[in-house]
Structures are given as structure tokens and as C-alpha cells.
Scaffold this motif. Structure first.
Motif, PDB file in Angstrom:
ATOM      1  N   TYR A  36       0.835  -1.202   0.000  1.00 58.87           N
ATOM      2  CA  TYR A  36       0.000   0.000   0.000  1.00 58.87           C
ATOM      3  C   TYR A  36       0.869   1.249   0.000  1.00 58.87           C
ATOM      4  O   TYR A  36       0.607   2.213  -0.731  1.00 58.87           O
ATOM      5  CB  TYR A  36      -0.907   0.024   1.231  1.00 58.87           C
ATOM      6  CG  TYR A  36      -2.054  -0.945   1.229  1.00 58.87           C
ATOM      7  CD1 TYR A  36      -2.535  -1.518   0.054  1.00 58.87           C
ATOM      8  CD2 TYR A  36      -2.678  -1.300   2.420  1.00 58.87           C
ATOM      9  CE1 TYR A  36      -3.585  -2.407   0.068  1.00 58.87           C
ATOM     10  CE2 TYR A  36      -3.745  -2.190   2.444  1.00 58.87           C
ATOM     11  CZ  TYR A  36      -4.196  -2.741   1.269  1.00 58.87           C
ATOM     12  OH  TYR A  36      -5.246  -3.618   1.283  1.00 58.87           O
TER      13      TYR A  36
ATOM     14  N   ASP B 161      -2.622   4.378   0.613  1.00 59.35           N
ATOM     15  CA  ASP B 161      -4.010   3.943   0.799  1.00 59.35           C
ATOM     16  C   ASP B 161      -4.204   2.569   0.154  1.00 59.35           C
ATOM     17  O   ASP B 161      -3.282   2.020  -0.447  1.00 59.35           O
ATOM     18  CB  ASP B 161      -4.993   4.957   0.222  1.00 59.35           C
ATOM     19  CG  ASP B 161      -4.791   5.208  -1.275  1.00 59.35           C
ATOM     20  OD1 ASP B 161      -4.658   4.217  -2.015  1.00 59.35           O
ATOM     21  OD2 ASP B 161      -4.768   6.374  -1.694  1.00 59.35           O
ATOM     22  N   ASP B 162      -5.405   2.025   0.274  1.00 59.23           N
ATOM     23  CA  ASP B 162      -5.629   0.679  -0.259  1.00 59.23           C
ATOM     24  C   ASP B 162      -5.998   0.681  -1.740  1.00 59.23           C
ATOM     25  O   ASP B 162      -6.084  -0.378  -2.354  1.00 59.23           O
ATOM     26  CB  ASP B 162      -6.669  -0.087   0.563  1.00 59.23           C
ATOM     27  CG  ASP B 162      -8.048   0.579   0.529  1.00 59.23           C
ATOM     28  OD1 ASP B 162      -8.261   1.490  -0.294  1.00 59.23           O
ATOM     29  OD2 ASP B 162      -8.906   0.187   1.336  1.00 59.23           O
TER      30      ASP B 162
END
Length: 537
Positions: A151, A158-159
Motif C-alpha cells: 500500500y 491507501d488501499d
């Protein structure tokens, strides 16, 4: 080497041709050989390795506490094991690796809610290697922490589209074989399908799709050398063709060492929205060498299979550490679930030994089973000690909040890049933030045109085999480089690895390239009886 012999070698992969070039370079007497062929780095990340060996010592001590017989330890007790590790480290203050272990445990517990005894217990058991990896796809804490690293490294923290599933594999080279194998077994691709490749590209990615079991028809999405190896919009638009089933690329690229720019990523994402059946496979091995890198999987998360390796940045090519990553909510699994009855029946027959609902198995879990011919699924997975080392590499990056190690690694290849260009008498590219500088691809005929004129460049490419330049460079000057043509780069280009030799080797390599080109030019002048222009070699 005679021209007839060069023709025999031209069909080889440049990685196999390199072995012949090494032989030629070694037979030059006492002069030193400079081998800038392979991309394995000459640096070694010390702290995460020290942490691994420190952990191994502790694991042995823990096993010895429950000895079963002389010379045989037992299985360490997990309850209280994290506290025992802290005490063991405290008895060895300041030892290399201690800080990463202590800080890594604290980070895992605070940032990811890990139970410290379960975490350290997994590490100790895995370091000892006394159990088969379980889960077979990836150890639980290893997946959690490597996922966090991905990530951070590929998606800016972020994902980027949802949680990732990871499959720990023996480097990206194993990953791509598992990916193609399972895409075909799952009928997401079929032998003879048309797939696109972003070229120039890592040679095996040209070779594997042509194997008899795949026989894929290849469409080249070509970078433009004149634009700093960017992909022109017209090339990307080839992906709009509904006959193209998948797009495989290396980003940042190998051998041209440049990341995809934001407009190109957006264009690819737009095409994938129009064509949700298109499969994107991206090898992001060199991500660490580009500031602010963002994977194509962030632009098209539902369609993308990610290959990632720990080999380059940490100097770990021999450890074979990599992952295949897929978002949990992805279009490929949705397509598998919607397969017609005949395909579902075939899946039940193939995977029935490893699942009660084999037709519902996710693609990434099918990769695991396929990687061990189904029947050996229970012994699948990357070896558990390798997964521990991978986890420690991931923690090493996650705890480097200021990016000091990355800046040092990027500065290192930048210095070598500049020295190579200086030695060759070339102006290096400007401040291109998308360049990794891990490799340099030098187009010898283009340099010949620039330096000596179009007539000489035409003679050079007409009178000599494409590999003649790398052959003579090895034979006459003891410098081993990769033939760029084998990567689908321009004929007679060369790929220079900026990773695997000391800094002071690269200016002489550049000088050897310039000197050999001057030798060709002198030969041309003599043969066509061109007078030597004043002030030019």
C-alpha cells in the motif's frame, strides 16, 4: 566471433547470450572484465538481514528450552514469547537487527492490531522452518505486513480500491508463470488469444507467451524513444481492440527504466472502464526507485494483477522473494463466478481435491493450487524462513518514514548513471522524475547518427549483425552488456545495469562504448575512403 557464429547466437535470450559474452571477455588476458549485464545489485540491506539472523538465534534458543533429546530441540511455547524476545535482545544491547525487531513488533501491534505473541510466535516457528507454511498462500502476519508495505510503495499509502490478497512466490519470475498458468486453467485466457506487451520489456515476458502451451498472439504497445521512452496515446489505444484479452507490462520499465506518466495511466484506466473484460498484469519490481510511484493497479484495481519483488531494492535476488497481488473484489473472480456450466464443471473436476466448492475458488487461490499441480496444494507456498525475511524487508521500508534508505539507493544509481554518460560523451536525460536509472538503454545506431552521420549509421546496421557490438565489446574491451534487441529495444542497442558494479566502473564502460563506436567509424572511413573530418575522431 565470425558473423556466421553471431547468427547462431542471435536466437538466444540475451540472458543466455550474456554467458557467451562473459566467456569471450574472460579470454582477454589479465585486463579486468566489467560485467554490467545482469540486474542483480551489488548492495545488501544490512539491518533487515541482521534482524533475520538475530531472530534465528533466538528461535534456536527457544527451541532448546524444550529439548526432546540430545541435539533435538522442541517446539517453542508461544505464550509470553514476545516478552522473552525483548529480554533476550536486552541482554545483547546495540546488536545489529535489534532495533528493527523491537520497532517492528511495536509498529505491527500499534498500526495493525497484531497480538505480539502470535506475531513473534509466527516468526520463530517460520524461522525454524519446522512446519509447512500455513496458510499455504501466505503466513497471516507476513501477508498483513507485506500488504501494508505494498500500500505504501505502490498506492501512496491507501488501499487504492480495496483490500489486497497476496500470494508469496519465488520472485516475480515465478509469479508470472503462475499467473499465465492459472489464467488459462480458469479460462480467462485461452491458447492462441491475443495479448498486448508493453515493449521494450524484460525478455522472458516476450518468450513465455510464445510457448507451445500458450501460443499467444502478441501485440506490441511500443514506447517512443524520442519522447524519453513514453507510451504514445496511439499505442495505448491499441488496447481498445476487443480481440486483445490482456496487457502485460513492466512499470517502471525494464530495460528503459521509466515509470508510466499520469496521463498514460489515466488513458489505460479509461480503456479498462470501457473494456472491463481486459486483464492488466503489471510488474512493479522497480517501484522503490521512483519518488511518488503509483501502480496502474491504483488506476484500475478491479482488472489488475500485480507482481512485486523484494530482489532489487534490498539486494536480494538470490533470496527469491516476491508476491502476486489481487484486490479481493476484482473483475476476474466475478468472471469466474459467471462462467458457463461447462467451465464450472471443468473447475469442479480440476480443483475438487482441494475445495468443497471448487468452482467458487478465487483466482489467486487457484494459482496456489496450480503452482503445485493441485495434488500438492497442502505443501504449497514460499518457504517460511523466506516469508520471515520478506516481512522484515517490508518492516524496514515501513519504518523508514523519512525515506533515507530510498534516497541513498536512488542517489547511488544516479551517480553511476551520470558516470556512464560522461564516459560515453553523452548528455544525460534531464531531471526526469519518472526515471529509475537502474538501467540505461543506449541506442548505438542513434548515437552513431548523432556523432558521425546517417551514412555511417546505415553502414553499421547493414554490415554487421545486431549483436556484433556487444560481442566486440566483450572480446576487445572486456565489457559485458545485454543486447537491447533481445528486449525488443532497437536493434544493436545495449542495456547497461547501473546496479551491479562499483561506481568507478561506469565511466570506463562509457568510454569503452564510445571507443568501440569510434573503431567502427575508422573501419567505415577506411572502407569507403572517406577523409577524416577535421576535429572529429
Amino acid at each position: 566471433m565470425e558473423r556466421s557464429e553471431e547468427r547462431r547466437y542471435e536466437g538466444l535470450s540475451p540472458f543466455e547470450l550474456k554467458n557467451k559474452l562473459v566467456e569471450l571477455a574472460k579470454h582477454r588476458g589479465e585486463r579486468m572484465m566489467l560485467n554490467a549485464g545482469r540486474g542483480n545489485p551489488n548492495w545488501v540491506a544490512l539491518e533487515p538481514r541482521a534482524a533475520f539472523f538475530r531472530l534465528g538465534e533466538f528461535a534456536l534458543a527457544e527451541s532448546g528450552r524444550v529439548a526432546l533429546a540430545p541435539g533435538f530441540g522442541g517446539l517453542p511455547k508461544k505464550r509470553g514469547i514476545a516478552e522473552r524476545l525483548r529480554g533476550w535482545l536486552a541482554e545483547r544491547p546495540g546488536a545489529p537487527g535489534n532495533a528493527l525487531l523491537q520497532d517492528g513488533i511495536a509498529y505491527a501491534c500499534e498500526a495493525h492490531g497484531c497480538d505480539e505473541d502470535l506475531l513473534v510466535g509466527e516468526w520463530v516457528d517460520a524461522a525454524l522452518g519446522d512446519h509447512y507454511p500455513l496458510p499455504v498462500r501466505m503466513l497471516a502476519h507476513a501477508e498483513e505486513l507485506v500488504r501494508a508495505h505494498i500500500y505504501a510503495e505502490l498506492f501512496g499509502g491507501d488501499d487504492a480500491g480495496g483490500r489486497l490478497d497476496l500470494f508469496a512466490v519465488e520472485g516475480a519470475s515465478a509469479g508470472i508463470t503462475y499467473v499465465f498458468q492459472s489464467l488459462v486453467h480458469s479460462r480467462l485466457l485461452a491458447p492462441g488469444d491475443r495479448i498486448a506487451l508493453g515493449v521494450p520489456i524484460f525478455t522472458p515476458y516476450l518468450e513465455v507467451p510464445r510457448l507451445a502451451e500458450y501460443r499467444f498472439e502478441l501485440v506490441e504497445i511500443a514506447q517512443d524513444e524520442s519522447r524519453g521512452w513514453r507510451y504514445p496515446a496511439a499505442e495505448i489505444d491499441k488496447l481498445r481492440d476487443p480481440r486483445v484479452k490482456a496487457f502485460l507490462l513492466v512499470n517502471p520499465s525494464n530495460p528503459t527504466a521509466v515509470a508510466i506518466d499520469a496521463p498514460t495511466a489515466a488513458r489505460i484506466a479509461a480503456i479498462l472502464r470501457e473494456r472491463p473484460e481486459l486483464i492488466l498484469i503489471t510488474d512493479d519490481v522497480y517501484a522503490c526507485f521512483v519518488e511518488g510511484f503509483r501502480s496502474l493497479a491504483a488506476a484500475a484495481p478491479a482488472n489488475t494483477i500485480v507482481l512485486y519483488s523484494f530482489s532489487k531494492y534490498w539486494g536480494a535476488t538470490g533470496l527469491r522473494l516476491g508476491v502476486v497481488a489481487l484486490h479481493q473484489a476484482n473483475a476476474l473472480d466475478a468472471r469466474i463466478a459467471a462462467m458457463p456450466a461447462e467451465a464450472q464443471a471443468a473447475a469442479r473436476e480440476r480443483y475438487r481435491a482441494v475445495s468443497t466448492e471448487p468452482e467458487r475458488m478465487k483466482l489467486i487461490d487457484r494459482m496456489v493450487a496450480d503452482s503445485r499441480a493441485i495434488g500438492l496444494n497442502h505443501t504449497a507456498g514460499l518457504s517460511s524462513p523466506q516469508q520471515v525475511q520478506m516481512t522484515l524487508f517490508a518492516l524496514d521500508a515501513l519504518l523508514d518514514a523519512a525515506g533515507e534508505r530510498k534516497h541513498a539507493a536512488r542517489a547511488l544509481v544516479q551517480r553511476r548513471f551520470d558516470r556512464l554518460y560522461r564516459g560515453a560523451g553523452l548528455e544525460p536525460p534531464g531531471d526526469d522524475r519518472l526515471l529509475t536509472r537502474y538501467y540505461a538503454t543506449l541506442d548505438i545506431p542513434a548515437i552513431a547518427r548523432l556523432r558521425y552521420g546517417a551514412a555511417f549509421a546505415a553502414w553499421l546496421t547493414t554490415e554487421f549483425e545486431p549483436i556484433d557490438f556487444v560481442v566486440r565489446l566483450a572480446e576487445e574491451r572486456g565489457v559485458v552488456l545485454m543486447d537491447g534487441g533481445g528486449f525488443d529495444a532497437p536493434k544493436m542497442s545495449v542495456r547497461v545495469s547501473l546496479a551491479n558494479l562499483p561506481d568507478d566502473a561506469y565511466e570506463p564502460i562509457g568510454q569503452a562504448i564510445a571507443g568501440l563506436l569510434a573503431d567502427y567509424h575508422a573501419e567505415w572511413r577506411a572502407k569507403v575512403q572517406v577523409p577524416s573530418p577535421r576535429g572529429r575522431g
